[in-house]
Design a protein around this motif. Structure first.
Motif, PDB file in Angstrom:
ATOM      1  N   GLY A   1      14.832 -14.310  -3.693  1.00 35.62           N
ATOM      2  CA  GLY A   1      14.618 -15.205  -2.556  1.00 35.62           C
ATOM      3  C   GLY A   1      13.516 -14.732  -1.633  1.00 35.62           C
ATOM      4  N   TYR A   2      13.163 -13.464  -1.724  1.00 37.95           N
ATOM      5  CA  TYR A   2      12.037 -12.983  -0.899  1.00 37.95           C
ATOM      6  C   TYR A   2      10.751 -13.315  -1.622  1.00 37.95           C
ATOM      7  CZ  TYR A   2      15.120 -10.220   2.069  1.00 37.95           C
ATOM      8  OH  TYR A   2      16.065  -9.826   2.946  1.00 37.95           O
ATOM      9  N   ASP A   3       9.836 -13.858  -0.933  1.00 39.52           N
ATOM     10  CA  ASP A   3       8.549 -14.101  -1.583  1.00 39.52           C
ATOM     11  C   ASP A   3       7.690 -12.880  -1.346  1.00 39.52           C
ATOM     12  OD1 ASP A   3       6.407 -14.983  -2.821  1.00 39.52           O
ATOM     13  OD2 ASP A   3       5.961 -16.639  -1.453  1.00 39.52           O
ATOM     14  N   THR A   4       7.812 -11.947  -2.243  1.00 28.68           N
ATOM     15  CA  THR A   4       7.171 -10.652  -2.020  1.00 28.68           C
ATOM     16  C   THR A   4       5.700 -10.647  -2.388  1.00 28.68           C
ATOM     17  OG1 THR A   4       8.063 -10.049  -4.145  1.00 28.68           O
ATOM     18  CG2 THR A   4       9.251  -9.285  -2.209  1.00 28.68           C
TER      19      THR A   4
ATOM     20  N   PRO B   1       4.869  -4.831   1.493  1.00 36.80           N
ATOM     21  CA  PRO B   1       4.745  -3.707   2.442  1.00 36.80           C
ATOM     22  C   PRO B   1       4.522  -2.371   1.730  1.00 36.80           C
ATOM     23  CG  PRO B   1       7.037  -4.212   2.088  1.00 36.80           C
ATOM     24  CD  PRO B   1       6.270  -5.131   1.185  1.00 36.80           C
ATOM     25  N   LEU B   2       4.583  -2.385   0.427  1.00 31.44           N
ATOM     26  CA  LEU B   2       4.528  -1.109  -0.291  1.00 31.44           C
ATOM     27  C   LEU B   2       3.095  -0.623  -0.447  1.00 31.44           C
ATOM     28  CD1 LEU B   2       7.142  -1.966  -3.055  1.00 31.44           C
ATOM     29  CD2 LEU B   2       7.493  -0.645  -0.958  1.00 31.44           C
ATOM     30  N   LEU B   3       2.947   0.714  -0.392  1.00 32.55           N
ATOM     31  CA  LEU B   3       1.618   1.318  -0.522  1.00 32.55           C
ATOM     32  C   LEU B   3       1.323   1.612  -1.980  1.00 32.55           C
ATOM     33  CD1 LEU B   3       1.786   3.937   2.374  1.00 32.55           C
ATOM     34  CD2 LEU B   3       0.479   1.793   2.354  1.00 32.55           C
ATOM     35  N   ALA B   4       0.067   1.501  -2.342  1.00 28.11           N
ATOM     36  CA  ALA B   4      -0.345   1.954  -3.677  1.00 28.11           C
ATOM     37  C   ALA B   4      -0.299   3.478  -3.705  1.00 28.11           C
ATOM     38  CB  ALA B   4      -1.755   1.478  -3.976  1.00 28.11           C
TER      39      ALA B   4
ATOM     40  N   SER C   1       0.309  -1.345  -5.511  1.00 20.51           N
ATOM     41  CA  SER C   1       1.446  -1.781  -4.704  1.00 20.51           C
ATOM     42  C   SER C   1       2.251  -2.853  -5.429  1.00 20.51           C
ATOM     43  CB  SER C   1       0.969  -2.285  -3.339  1.00 20.51           C
ATOM     44  OG  SER C   1       0.047  -3.345  -3.524  1.00 20.51           O
ATOM     45  N   GLU C   2       1.578  -3.645  -6.268  1.00 21.17           N
ATOM     46  CA  GLU C   2       2.293  -4.675  -7.030  1.00 21.17           C
ATOM     47  C   GLU C   2       3.246  -4.026  -8.031  1.00 21.17           C
ATOM     48  OE1 GLU C   2      -1.064  -4.749  -6.697  1.00 21.17           O
ATOM     49  OE2 GLU C   2      -1.076  -6.341  -5.174  1.00 21.17           O
ATOM     50  N   GLU C   3       2.746  -2.942  -8.631  1.00 21.93           N
ATOM     51  CA  GLU C   3       3.587  -2.267  -9.628  1.00 21.93           C
ATOM     52  C   GLU C   3       4.817  -1.644  -8.954  1.00 21.93           C
ATOM     53  OE1 GLU C   3       1.190   0.152 -12.214  1.00 21.93           O
ATOM     54  OE2 GLU C   3       2.963   0.872 -13.290  1.00 21.93           O
ATOM     55  N   HIS C   4       4.590  -1.087  -7.760  1.00 17.79           N
ATOM     56  CA  HIS C   4       5.717  -0.531  -7.008  1.00 17.79           C
ATOM     57  C   HIS C   4       6.753  -1.601  -6.750  1.00 17.79           C
ATOM     58  CE1 HIS C   4       4.913   3.599  -6.171  1.00 17.79           C
ATOM     59  NE2 HIS C   4       3.650   3.351  -5.806  1.00 17.79           N
ATOM     60  N   MET C   5       6.288  -2.769  -6.376  1.00 17.88           N
ATOM     61  CA  MET C   5       7.188  -3.868  -6.072  1.00 17.88           C
ATOM     62  C   MET C   5       7.972  -4.270  -7.322  1.00 17.88           C
ATOM     63  SD  MET C   5       8.574  -5.838  -4.045  1.00 17.88           S
ATOM     64  CE  MET C   5       7.663  -5.702  -2.509  1.00 17.88           C
ATOM     65  N   GLU C   6       7.235  -4.289  -8.424  1.00 19.66           N
ATOM     66  CA  GLU C   6       7.865  -4.658  -9.692  1.00 19.66           C
ATOM     67  C   GLU C   6       8.998  -3.681 -10.041  1.00 19.66           C
ATOM     68  OE1 GLU C   6       8.772  -7.049 -12.474  1.00 19.66           O
ATOM     69  OE2 GLU C   6       7.151  -7.485 -11.025  1.00 19.66           O
ATOM     70  N   ARG C   7       8.698  -2.387  -9.829  1.00 21.97           N
ATOM     71  CA  ARG C   7       9.720  -1.356 -10.104  1.00 21.97           C
ATOM     72  C   ARG C   7      10.932  -1.547  -9.208  1.00 21.97           C
ATOM     73  NH1 ARG C   7       6.715   4.465 -10.101  1.00 21.97           N
ATOM     74  NH2 ARG C   7       5.354   4.148 -11.900  1.00 21.97           N
ATOM     75  N   LEU C   8      10.651  -1.823  -7.950  1.00 17.61           N
ATOM     76  CA  LEU C   8      11.719  -1.995  -6.971  1.00 17.61           C
ATOM     77  C   LEU C   8      12.597  -3.175  -7.369  1.00 17.61           C
ATOM     78  CD1 LEU C   8      12.466  -0.583  -4.326  1.00 17.61           C
ATOM     79  CD2 LEU C   8      11.302  -2.410  -3.106  1.00 17.61           C
ATOM     80  N   ARG C   9      11.902  -4.239  -7.788  1.00 18.09           N
ATOM     81  CA  ARG C   9      12.630  -5.437  -8.201  1.00 18.09           C
ATOM     82  C   ARG C   9      13.556  -5.125  -9.385  1.00 18.09           C
ATOM     83  NH1 ARG C   9      10.445 -10.420  -6.841  1.00 18.09           N
ATOM     84  NH2 ARG C   9       8.283  -9.754  -7.071  1.00 18.09           N
TER      85      ARG C   9
END
Lengths: 229, 303
Positions: free
Chosen positions: B120-123, B128-131, B103-111
């Motif tokens: 500004g979002y402390d993600t 909320p993203l699923l692995a 899920s962290e990698e997904h967030m990184e991609r999204l970012r």
């Protein structure tokens, strides 16, 4: 040389017989006229001899071969032994006299050396050695027919077949051409001439085969144009 | 009946055929230019279409490679369940490659994709993203069946693979391939007719010569050769012209794509494409030329 046994020729178009039951024998070295009115069958017979047509019945032997049964691929070798002369000359008008004669040798694959030697020979024979470079379209009718004869002779045929060779020529030129044919015959070549020309036939006193309505009505040595029964 | 001049005929025969071919081309130069033009135009159209279809195929291949099934792992699944799922996926023969994306990698991609929007979002704390597992199928066309199968595996929350996109892509490629084939066959047939017709006219003009050749005893092959060589040359030139034209056209297209930053259109390299097109067009041109002249001379040989 040529042997016809009960040769019949029917054109498929109208089912009429152009030739009916023709039989004769022409020996090596002969000179023969085919005479008869238009549509009597002379031309058809010549076409059978050169195998432009095949007989519907009977047996026609040229050089001892039944031409009716000659396979298509052997046809060129039959024709190489026959020199043809036409009423309308059938020359390539936009080329020179030399080229027209050389053409006949080239297309049967004669070596160039042989062509260079032979073409002047035959042109001398027909009396056109000085016109070798002239274009055919610049020549008179008589001269054009001489080119036609030279072409027919180029490949040293043992038979010359001439269909109304003087039909388009004036009387003086006609005699020249016929004399040429006679001298060719004297050198051993068999000559067949289909003609309408009464004077020539009567003058030459050669063998005459008479045709009428597709039938052979007479065959005389030293004959005249008008057949006397 | 002796076979006059049979042995030496061969050598001087070749000379004759070559001379006659060149003479024939020169004498009927306008007709020859027309015939060559017909071949060139037809093959150019064919070539353009080949280039298009080669590239469309290439693009589909690239896209197919990229078609992935994203298997989202259920939120409540624990480590063991994830490991079991991974094993199940890896042991499926229909699957080529399995990759775990946390899920962290997904967030990184999204970012990376959205850039400043997420600032500004402390993600880190509330992600909320699923692995997921990203799965590549061995046969791209089987993606939908495979996806349906995976959906029933335990621990899977959702399966995503861009269903409509993939299916329409495959059906479009199929239609394009069929259309292309039909068009190519049509063009080739048209070309044969046009060439037969134009060469037929040159043969017609030389009808008399052919008749004379027959009367003096030339063999059919001897008469045919110059015409066939003429056809061959016209076909060859008519094929070289479009290949050269296509070379420059394609180069221009490549440049255009590069200049306009359309790099997502993945095109085949110039040399490869031209070689491929030439490999078909040159023999085709030669065949068309030979066929065309062969057709038209046949009927004049029956004397």
């Amino acid at each position: 040389m040529i042997e016809a046994k009960n040769v019949c020729m029917k054109y498929s178009k109208n089912g009429q017989y152009a030739l009916t039951d023709i039989s004769f024998f022409i020996d090596r070295g002969e000179f023969a006229f085919f005479v008869g009115s238009s549509g009597a069958g002379k031309s058809t017979l010549l076409k059978l001899i050169i195998r432009e047509l095949t007989p519907s019945a009977g047996c026609l032997k040229v050089f001892n071969r039944d031409v009716g049964r000659l396979p298509r691929r052997k046809l060129p070798y039959l024709r190489r032994n026959i020199g043809m002369v036409f009423q309308d000359f059938r020359l390539i008008e936009d080329r020179t006299v030399y080229d027209n004669v050389a053409f006949a040798m080239m297309v049967i694959g004669s070596p160039l050396r042989e062509i260079r030697k032979r073409v002047p020979q035959v042109l001398t024979l027909v009396g056109l050695d000085d016109k070798a470079k002239a274009r055919v379209c610049d020549l008179s009718g008589g001269e054009q027919q001489r080119v036609g004869l030279a072409r027919a002779l180029a490949n040293r045929p043992s038979l010359i077949v001439a269909d109304e060779p003087t039909g388009n020529l004036d009387p003086g030129t006609t005699l020249d051409i016929m004399n040429l044919l006679r001298s060719i015959n004297l050198r051993g070549t068999t000559v067949l001439v289909a003609t309408h020309n009464r004077e020539i036939v009567d003058l030459f006193k050669k063998r005459v085969i008479y045709f009428d309505g597709g039938r052979m009505v007479g065959d005389e040595q030293k004959g005249f144009y008008t057949h006397v029964h | 009946m002796n076979r006059k001049g049979f042995t030496p005929m061969f050598i001087s025969g070749i000379g004759y055929v070559l001379r006659e071919t060149l003479k024939g081309l020169f004498r009927n130069r306008w007709m020859c230019i027309t015939s060559t033009g017909v071949v060139a135009v037809t093959l150019l159209m064919l070539g353009v279409f080949m280039l298009l279809s080669l590239n469309i195929n290439h693009i589909t291949d690239v896209v197919k490679e990229q078609v992935e099934i994203v298997v989202y792992i259920g939120e409540q699944a624990d480590r063991n369940e994830v490991a079991a799922l991974r094993q199940k996926l890896e042991s499926n023969p229909g699957i080529l490659e399995v990759r775990y994306v946390s899920s962290e990698e997904h967030m990184e991609r999204l970012r990376r994709q959205l850039g400043s929007v997420l600032e500004g979002y402390d993600t880190e704390l509330d992600n909320p993203l699923l692995a997921s597992f990203e799965v590549r199928a061995t046969v791209p066309e089987n993606v939908s069946a495979l996806a349906a199968e995976i959906e029933n595996y335990p621990g899977v929350s959702e399966v995503f693979y861009g269903q409509e996109y993939v299916e329409s892509l495959f059906s479009v490629t199929r239609v394009l391939q069929l259309l292309g084939l039909a068009l190519m066959v049509g063009l080739a047939v048209t070309a044969v007719f046009l060439i037969a017709h134009t060469i037929g006219l040159t043969v017609m003009m030389r009808k008399k010569e052919i008749a004379i050749m027959k009367y003096v005893g030339a063999t059919n092959w001897f008469i045919r050769w110059p015409f066939i060589l003429e056809g061959l040359l016209m076909g060859l030139v008519g094929a070289v012209i479009p290949v050269v034209a296509l070379y420059y056209l394609y180069q221009y297209a490549l440049d255009w794509v590069a200049v306009n930053n359309l790099a997502f259109i993945s095109m085949l390299p110039l040399q490869e494409v031209i070689l491929e097109v030439g490999r078909y067009l040159l023999p085709l041109g030669i065949c068309l030329g030979i066929l065309g002249s062969g057709f038209s001379i046949g009927r004049f040989l029956r004397i």
